[in-house]
Structure formats: structure tokens, C-alpha cells
Design a protein around this motif. Structure first.
Motif, mmCIF file in Angstrom:
data_model
loop_
_atom_site.group_PDB
_atom_site.id
_atom_site.type_symbol
_atom_site.label_atom_id
_atom_site.label_comp_id
_atom_site.label_asym_id
_atom_site.label_seq_id
_atom_site.Cartn_x
_atom_site.Cartn_y
_atom_site.Cartn_z
ATOM 1 N N ASN A 1 45.877 36.808 44.457
ATOM 2 C CA ASN A 1 44.787 36.587 45.414
ATOM 3 C C ASN A 1 43.523 37.326 44.986
ATOM 4 N N ALA A 2 43.693 38.560 44.476
ATOM 5 C CA ALA A 2 42.537 39.342 44.023
ATOM 6 C C ALA A 2 41.813 38.643 42.881
ATOM 7 N N VAL A 3 42.572 38.101 41.942
ATOM 8 C CA VAL A 3 41.970 37.379 40.811
ATOM 9 C C VAL A 3 41.305 36.092 41.296
ATOM 10 N N GLY A 4 41.975 35.354 42.165
ATOM 11 C CA GLY A 4 41.415 34.100 42.665
ATOM 12 C C GLY A 4 40.092 34.283 43.376
ATOM 13 N N GLY A 5 39.999 35.330 44.222
ATOM 14 C CA GLY A 5 38.771 35.555 44.975
ATOM 15 C C GLY A 5 37.674 36.213 44.171
ATOM 16 N N SER A 6 38.031 37.254 43.404
ATOM 17 C CA SER A 6 37.006 38.036 42.715
ATOM 18 C C SER A 6 36.533 37.424 41.401
ATOM 19 N N ILE A 7 37.418 36.728 40.712
ATOM 20 C CA ILE A 7 37.050 36.127 39.420
ATOM 21 C C ILE A 7 36.624 34.671 39.574
ATOM 22 N N PHE A 8 37.483 33.854 40.161
ATOM 23 C CA PHE A 8 37.236 32.417 40.211
ATOM 24 C C PHE A 8 36.126 32.017 41.189
ATOM 25 N N VAL A 9 35.810 32.894 42.132
ATOM 26 C CA VAL A 9 34.687 32.608 43.036
ATOM 27 C C VAL A 9 33.547 33.598 42.775
ATOM 28 N N SER A 10 33.780 34.883 43.019
ATOM 29 C CA SER A 10 32.691 35.866 42.942
ATOM 30 C C SER A 10 32.052 35.966 41.565
ATOM 31 N N LEU A 11 32.875 36.146 40.537
ATOM 32 C CA LEU A 11 32.318 36.314 39.191
ATOM 33 C C LEU A 11 31.662 35.030 38.706
ATOM 34 N N PHE A 12 32.355 33.915 38.863
ATOM 35 C CA PHE A 12 31.804 32.651 38.385
ATOM 36 C C PHE A 12 30.480 32.326 39.066
ATOM 37 N N TYR A 13 30.417 32.518 40.388
ATOM 38 C CA TYR A 13 29.191 32.175 41.109
ATOM 39 C C TYR A 13 28.103 33.232 40.929
ATOM 40 N N SER A 14 28.487 34.451 40.638
ATOM 41 C CA SER A 14 27.478 35.469 40.306
ATOM 42 C C SER A 14 26.770 35.080 39.011
#
Length: 279
Positions: free
Chosen positions: A235-248
Motif C-alpha cells: 500500500n505504501a508503494v502504491g500510494g507514494s510511488i505510483f500516485v505521489s511520485l509519478f504525479y509530482s
């Protein structure tokens, strides 16, 4: 009523992440308890519906159950609440963009995770076990769902967790993008419904369903812990990488680059004007 574009959603998410880590611990803990309870109530509704439908209905039964599960996140995002999986996206967005520290992010996740767990256990024990809402005619369904969760290997549970919070993170992201209650409900409903239909694993939902089976005399706390660790990480990877990092990278960094280029052009123009005036 004008909704926000992706660049605006990104900036708003960063601001919300900063606000979350600055929330007083007492308030944050209370809202996290509520968040864990609301997700569990959504899962309880899923169990009550799917556990009483004919087995011959197959996927249709799951579809109907998935249709009621999103009520938990709707209550959290519209009524007020803190949810670990949502914060894994929102708070990490602030960290990635250097608005908070790594310790701030971990502290927020830790507090919210603990009180989400307490809220989920409250619903599992008092509503599920004492009232018997996860037992009786739906006991077989409760145990079957919980066993399916703990039956996954570490790797499968981890990957499933990534898929889950990619969708949950997107539901929060889309919710921030609209200003109306109806728009927010639709933004939350479909991504969450789809993750349930697919069968991805959600750490806070598992805080409820596995203990519900344990209180009914099935499974063990060790099985619970062995499931929660990989699902939490996924869940941490899904939220922080696949959404937060990509959209940042796609929106925040792009916006900052445009602002810097614009500022450079303005400075160059001012310098040219100054030179002309001196002549």
C-alpha cells in the motif's frame, strides 16, 4: 462550479499533506479511530450482503458487495477522518516536494495506522462478534474472505497492496479535484469499487476482516501479522510511488519549471529595459 485541473490538484494535495502532519495528535488520533471504523463498516456491509446471496450468483454477488464498500471512504473524506492508505499518498506528496521531513511522514503514518487499527478492532469485536454481524449466517463468508487474505504469499500480498493503493490514492486525488459533494462521491466510488472487485488487499480493511475471523474462532494473530506487513508495504508503494511520485514529476516539477522559466524571462526583460533606460 469549476473543478481543479491536475496541476492544481497536485498543489492542493501537497498543502493537505502539510496540514495533516501539523494536526494536533489528539485530533489526529480521534479522526484516525473514526477512519478505521468507517472502513470497517463499509467492509461489514460487504460481508452482510455477499454472505447472504446465492453462491450461484458468483461475480454478480461480488459486484453488489463492492458497490457498498466505498461508503467507508466517502464518510472519511466528506465527513472527516484520517486513513492510513490515503495518507500514504497525500503526506508522501508533501515529503517528495520537500515541504515536510521524512520523520514527519513516518510519524503521521504510525499514529494513523495505530488508531485505524483500534477503530477497526472496535467494529470487528463489538459489531462483528458481540452483535454477531460477521458471524451467524455470514460466518462462512467472513472466514472465507479472511483465509483468502492470509493465504497469499508475501510477494503476492505485497503486489496486491500496490494495486489497491494505486486505486485508493487515485480516489483521494480525484476527490480533491472536485468541489461538489456529488462529484466527490463519484470520484471516490468507482476506483474503490474496482479495487474490491479485483480483490486487491487494503491494510485497514484487513485490520477488520482478519480479526473478525479470529474473534469467531478461526485463524491466528500470527497469521494477521504475517499478512499486514506485506500489505502495508505494498500500500505504501502504491500510494507514494505510483500516485505521489509519478504525479509530482508530471505536474509539480513541471509547474515549478514553468515558473522558473517565466521568472527568468521577466528578469531578462527587466534587465533589458534597465539597459535601454540607461542609454
Amino acid at each position: 462550479m469549476t473543478d481543479f485541473n491536475p496541476q492544481e490538484i497536485a498543489q492542493l494535495t501537497v498543502e493537505k499533506g502539510v496540514s495533516k502532519v501539523n494536526t494536533p495528535i489528539g485530533k489526529e488520533s480521534l479522526l484516525a479511530f473514526v477512519g478505521g471504523a468507517f472502513i470497517s463498516i463499509g467492509y461489514l456491509a460487504y460481508i452482510r450482503i455477499t454472505g447472504t446471496l446465492p453462491a450461484e450468483w458468483g461475480g454478480l454477488s461480488t459486484f453488489i458487495g463492492a458497490g457498498v464498500f466505498p461508503i467507508g471512504l466517502i464518510l472519511i473524506l466528506l465527513g472527516g477522518g484520517e486513513l492510513l492508505t490515503g495518507n500514504m499518498m497525500v503526506v508522501s506528496m508533501s515529503y517528495i516536494n520537500k515541504k515536510i521531513s521524512f520523520l514527519d511522514m513516518l510519524k503521521n503514518w504510525g499514529i494513523v495506522a495505530f488508531f485505524n487499527l483500534i477503530g477497526a478492532l472496535f467494529v470487528a469485536y463489538f459489531f462483528g462478534h458481540i452483535l454477531g454481524l460477521t458471524e451467524g449466517v455470514v460466518l462462512e463468508k467472513t472466514i472465507a474472505v479472511a483465509q483468502a487474505k492470509v493465504g497469499d504469499s508475501f510477494l503476492i500480498a505485497f503486489i496486491s497492496g500496490i494495486g489497491c493503493n494505486w486505486l485508493v490514492g487515485m480516489s483521494v486525488w480525484l476527490c480533491y479535484g472536485t468541489k461538489s459533494f456529488s462529484g466527490k462521491i463519484l470520484a471516490i466510488w468507482f476506483p474503490v469499487m474496482v479495487f474490491v472487485l479485483i480483490g486487491f488487499q487494503h491494510v485497514v480493511a484487513n485490520f477488520f476482516i482478519i480479526p473478525a475471523a479470529i474473534f469467531a474462532g478461526s485463524l491466528s494473530w500470527m497469521a494477521f501479522i504475517q499478512n499486514i506487513i506485506p500489505v502495508f508495504l505494498g500500500n505504501a508503494v502504491g500510494g507514494s510511488i505510483f500516485v505521489s511520485l509519478f504525479y509530482s514529476i508530471a505536474y509539480v516539477k513541471k509547474t515549478e519549471k514553468i515558473k522558473k522559466e517565466s521568472l527568468s524571462r521577466e528578469r531578462l526583460l527587466d534587465s533589458s529595459l534597465s539597459t535601454e533606460l540607461e542609454k
